[in-house]
Design an enzyme around this catalytic site. Structure first.
Site, PDB file in Angstrom:
ATOM      1  N   LYS A 256       0.891  -1.152   0.000  1.00 40.47           N
ATOM      2  CA  LYS A 256       0.000   0.000   0.000  1.00 40.47           C
ATOM      3  C   LYS A 256       0.934   1.207   0.000  1.00 40.47           C
ATOM      4  CE  LYS A 256      -4.089   2.025   2.180  1.00 40.47           C
ATOM      5  NZ  LYS A 256      -5.066   1.805   1.090  1.00 40.47           N
TER       6      LYS A 256
ATOM      7  N   PRO B 127     -20.246 -11.158   0.537  1.00 41.74           N
ATOM      8  CA  PRO B 127     -21.380 -10.681   1.333  1.00 41.74           C
ATOM      9  C   PRO B 127     -20.884  -9.876   2.525  1.00 41.74           C
ATOM     10  CG  PRO B 127     -20.931 -12.958   1.854  1.00 41.74           C
ATOM     11  CD  PRO B 127     -19.984 -12.592   0.745  1.00 41.74           C
TER      12      PRO B 127
ATOM     13  N   GLY C  54      -4.330   0.646  -3.967  1.00 43.64           N
ATOM     14  CA  GLY C  54      -4.344   2.093  -4.049  1.00 43.64           C
ATOM     15  C   GLY C  54      -4.862   2.706  -2.764  1.00 43.64           C
ATOM     16  N   VAL C  55      -5.074   4.010  -2.792  1.00 46.48           N
ATOM     17  CA  VAL C  55      -5.600   4.713  -1.629  1.00 46.48           C
ATOM     18  C   VAL C  55      -6.865   5.448  -2.059  1.00 46.48           C
ATOM     19  CG1 VAL C  55      -4.075   6.683  -2.058  1.00 46.48           C
ATOM     20  CG2 VAL C  55      -5.106   6.398   0.193  1.00 46.48           C
TER      21      VAL C  55
ATOM     22  N   ASN D  40     -18.544  -6.034  -3.517  1.00 49.09           N
ATOM     23  CA  ASN D  40     -18.397  -6.148  -2.072  1.00 49.09           C
ATOM     24  C   ASN D  40     -19.605  -5.503  -1.384  1.00 49.09           C
ATOM     25  OD1 ASN D  40     -17.123  -6.678   0.459  1.00 49.09           O
ATOM     26  ND2 ASN D  40     -16.466  -4.538   0.536  1.00 49.09           N
TER      27      ASN D  40
END
Length: 250
Positions: A58, A225, A137-138, A196
């Protein structure tokens, strides 16, 4: 052995195992707090289960807590825990900012200059040491990192296949389609997308996923879920990642 004796037959050569295929991807999302870390760690978990030396990154993280003299970020710690290859933290996250806010603002307040060259050098070092690299990513896809460089530019420089995490909540259709357009406009490939369940009470979830299946020309890698106890292992059970380029065969 005399010079007139026949030479001893050479021992049969041991077959050389083909090297593991190298896998890498860039994980982005339709917004912040949408499940990028959950998906990134789930990918790393599956790679580890396959015996692959996988490492996550990250490159920029905002929001840190000092624990025993070391600055920790929850997402970064999760990525490190899910990786099967452990490298120094300064390679995993070249820029760890203390304040939980937009990275370019936090960096300015903390007197930090985010240099893309430093990130790319770290990524190259990690990729050279690992058989698989997962870069998260951020925020969303176009979060500013400096005055003239954002996460879309970083993804373009890394030039990795992109995994798009779509947070299922009201507004996700437009967010997903706009993000897809932004990714492909930079010449990058969306290798797949993950749905998601951010909002467990979202109505017509199946219909929304169907709408995206009709409009996103990339494979659906799974629907996670709402998990009562989110973890890399729990999320990984809902992903089928074989469609990703370079994904190692079992």
């Amino acid at each position: 052995m005399s010079l007139n004796e026949p030479a001893t037959q050479a021992a049969p050569q041991t077959a050389v195992r083909d090297p593991l295929p190298r896998f890498a991807c860039f994980v982005t999302g339709t917004d912040t707090e949408i499940g990028k870390t959950l998906v990134s760690t789930a990918i790393l978990h599956q790679l580890a289960q396959l015996g692959v030396r996988a490492c996550g990154m990250k490159p920029v993280a905002a929001g840190a807590e000092l624990i025993d003299g070391v600055w920790h970020n929850e997402d970064v710690d999760a990525i490190i825990a899910a990786s099967s290859l452990h490298l120094p933290r300064h390679l995993i996250t070249p820029y760890l900012l203390q304040r939980p806010m937009a990275p370019h603002i936090a960096a300015e307040l903390e007197g930090v200059v985010i240099d893309p060259v430093t990130i790319l050098a770290a990524a190259a070092e990690v990729q050279a040491a690992a058989d698989a690299l997962v870069v998260e990513g951020v925020g969303g896809f176009r979060v500013p990192l400096t005055g003239a460089f954002d996460t879309a530019d970083l993804a373009k420089e890394l030039n990795l296949p992109v995994v798009l995490v779509v947070g299922l909540r009201l507004g996700c259709l437009s967010h997903a389609l706009l993000t897809y357009e932004a990714i492909t406009a930079r010449g990058l490939t969306v290798a797949g997308w993950v749905a998601n369940q951010v909002d467990p009470a979202m109505p017509c979830t199946d219909e929304n996923i169907e709408a995206l299946l009709e409009r996103l020309p990339a494979p659906l890698l799974g629907h996670i879920p709402r998990l009562s106890e989110p973890s890399a292992a729990a999320a990984a059970r809902h992903l089928q990642l074989g469609a990703l380029p370079g994904w190692p065969a079992r």
